[in-house]
Design a protein around this motif. Structure first.
Motif, PDB file in Angstrom:
ATOM      1  N   LEU A 121      49.132  11.642  13.307  1.00  0.00           N
ATOM      2  CA  LEU A 121      49.014  12.621  12.559  1.00  0.00           C
ATOM      3  C   LEU A 121      47.780  12.759  11.950  1.00  0.00           C
ATOM      4  N   ARG A 122      47.201  11.391  11.452  1.00  0.00           N
ATOM      5  CA  ARG A 122      46.006  11.085  10.766  1.00  0.00           C
ATOM      6  C   ARG A 122      44.735  11.701  11.934  1.00  0.00           C
ATOM      7  N   ASP A 123      45.116  11.083  13.246  1.00  0.00           N
ATOM      8  CA  ASP A 123      44.226  11.457  14.447  1.00  0.00           C
ATOM      9  C   ASP A 123      43.934  12.828  14.736  1.00  0.00           C
ATOM     10  N   TYR A 124      45.210  13.685  14.666  1.00  0.00           N
ATOM     11  CA  TYR A 124      45.196  15.046  14.955  1.00  0.00           C
ATOM     12  C   TYR A 124      44.255  15.758  13.681  1.00  0.00           C
ATOM     13  N   ALA A 125      44.587  15.381  12.404  1.00  0.00           N
ATOM     14  CA  ALA A 125      43.844  16.050  10.996  1.00  0.00           C
ATOM     15  C   ALA A 125      42.422  15.684  11.443  1.00  0.00           C
ATOM     16  N   ALA A 126      42.111  14.537  11.970  1.00  0.00           N
ATOM     17  CA  ALA A 126      40.597  14.257  12.033  1.00  0.00           C
ATOM     18  C   ALA A 126      39.902  15.084  13.057  1.00  0.00           C
ATOM     19  N   ARG A 127      40.926  15.433  14.307  1.00  0.00           N
ATOM     20  CA  ARG A 127      40.381  16.257  15.265  1.00  0.00           C
ATOM     21  C   ARG A 127      40.105  17.738  14.803  1.00  0.00           C
ATOM     22  N   VAL A 128      40.944  18.148  13.827  1.00  0.00           N
ATOM     23  CA  VAL A 128      41.087  19.393  13.378  1.00  0.00           C
ATOM     24  C   VAL A 128      39.818  19.626  12.420  1.00  0.00           C
ATOM     25  N   ASP A 129      39.558  18.701  11.634  1.00  0.00           N
ATOM     26  CA  ASP A 129      38.528  18.833  10.737  1.00  0.00           C
ATOM     27  C   ASP A 129      37.034  18.780  11.710  1.00  0.00           C
ATOM     28  N   ALA A 130      37.025  17.941  12.592  1.00  0.00           N
ATOM     29  CA  ALA A 130      35.795  17.947  13.498  1.00  0.00           C
ATOM     30  C   ALA A 130      35.529  19.414  14.104  1.00  0.00           C
TER      31      ALA A 130
END
Length: 258
Positions: A135-144
Motif C-alpha cells: 500500500l505504501r508502494d502504491y501511494a508512492a507510485r500515485v504520488d510520482a
C-alpha cells in the motif's frame, strides 16, 4: 510441605493492523512454605493403661529439652486446645494449597494452548506487514504519477508526437494504477475481516485467562499470608507449651472433660 515456585504470566498479542487490545502481564507471587505441624502431644514415657502413677510427669512436644515449671491443669488444657486448633488450621491451609496448585497446573495448560494458537496470528501479522508495504508502494507510485502529469501539463507547448506518446503512457499508467487500487482494496477488505475475527477471538481468550491469573495471584497471596500467620502462632505455641512438663493425671483429667 515444599514451597511451590510458580511461573504464571499472561500472554500479549501485538499486531500492527488491525490493532488488538492489550492485556497487562501479571507477575505471580511464590507460595510461602506452609507452617510445620505443631509438635505432637505424645508422652515421653508410656502412660499406665488404668491408673496414672502418682506425680508422674510427661512432656509436650519432642521432650528433648524439657524446661520451665510444670504446667498447671488449666495451662495444660489451654495448650492441648491450642494444639488441636493449630492442627485443624494446618489441615485447612494444606488443603487450600493443594487446590491452588491444581489450578496453577490448569492455568499452565491453557497458557500453553494459547501460545500454540498464536501461530496463525503470527502468520497473519506477516501478511499484514506485506500488505502495508504494498500500500505504501502504491501511494508512492500515485504520488510520482501525479507529479509527472503536473510537470507534463506545465511544460506542454504543442501537441507533438513526443507529447502524444507521453500522454498515452500517462493514461496507461493511470489505468494500471486504478486496476491495482481495486485489487489492493479488495485484499485489504478480506484481510481486515479475517484479522478482526481472529484477533478478537484470541484477545477474548487472553483477557479471560489473564483475569483468572490475577484472581489466582490474589488468592495465592492471601494463602501465603495465612500461612505466615499460622507459623507465628505455631512458634508462640512452641514457646509457651513445647517441651513443657505436665502431670499425667492432669492430662487424663483434661481429656475426661474435668
Amino acid at each position: 510441605m515444599k514451597a511451590h515456585h510458580v511461573l504464571l504470566a499472561s500472554l500479549c498479542l501485538a499486531l500492527t493492523w488491525p490493532a488488538p487490545s492489550q492485556a497487562q502481564t501479571q507477575t505471580p507471587t511464590t507460595p510461602a512454605k506452609p507452617a510445620a505441624k505443631p509438635a505432637a502431644t505424645k508422652p515421653t514415657a508410656t502412660a499406665a493403661a488404668a491408673k496414672p502413677a502418682d506425680n508422674k510427669t510427661l512432656t509436650l512436644g519432642s521432650g528433648k529439652n524439657p524446661g520451665g515449671p510444670i504446667l498447671t491443669r488449666d495451662e495444660l488444657r489451654a495448650c492441648l486446645k491450642e494444639e488441636e486448633r493449630l492442627r485443624t488450621r494446618l489441615t485447612e491451609v494444606e488443603g487450600g494449597r493443594g487446590a491452588l496448585d491444581r489450578e496453577k497446573e490448569a492455568l499452565g495448560v491453557e497458557q500453553a494452548a494459547l501460545r500454540a494458537d498464536r501461530a496463525p496470528l503470527d502468520e497473519l501479522k506477516k501478511r499484514t506487514d506485506d500488505l502495508a508495504a504494498r500500500l505504501r508502494d502504491y501511494a508512492a507510485r500515485v504520488d510520482a504519477w501525479n507529479k509527472g502529469v503536473t510537470e507534463f501539463n506545465a511544460n506542454l507547448r504543442a501537441n507533438t508526437a513526443t507529447s502524444e506518446r507521453q500522454r498515452v503512457e500517462f493514461n496507461r499508467q493511470r489505468e494500471e494504477l486504478a486496476k491495482l487500487l481495486v485489487e489492493l482494496e479488495a485484499e485489504k477488505a478480506r484481510h481486515t475481516a479475517e484479522s478482526e475475527g481472529l484477533v478478537r477471538a484470541y484477545n477474548v481468550r487472553l483477557a479471560a485467562l489473564d483475569s483468572r491469573v490475577v484472581d489466582w495471584n490474589q488468592r495465592n497471596a492471601q494463602a501465603n499470608e495465612a500461612n505466615k500467620a499460622l507459623e507465628v502462632e505455631r512458634q508462640a505455641w512452641l514457646a509457651g507449651c513445647g517441651d513443657r512438663r505436665y502431670r499425667e493425671e492432669d492430662e487424663q483429667a483434661v481429656r475426661a472433660g474435668k
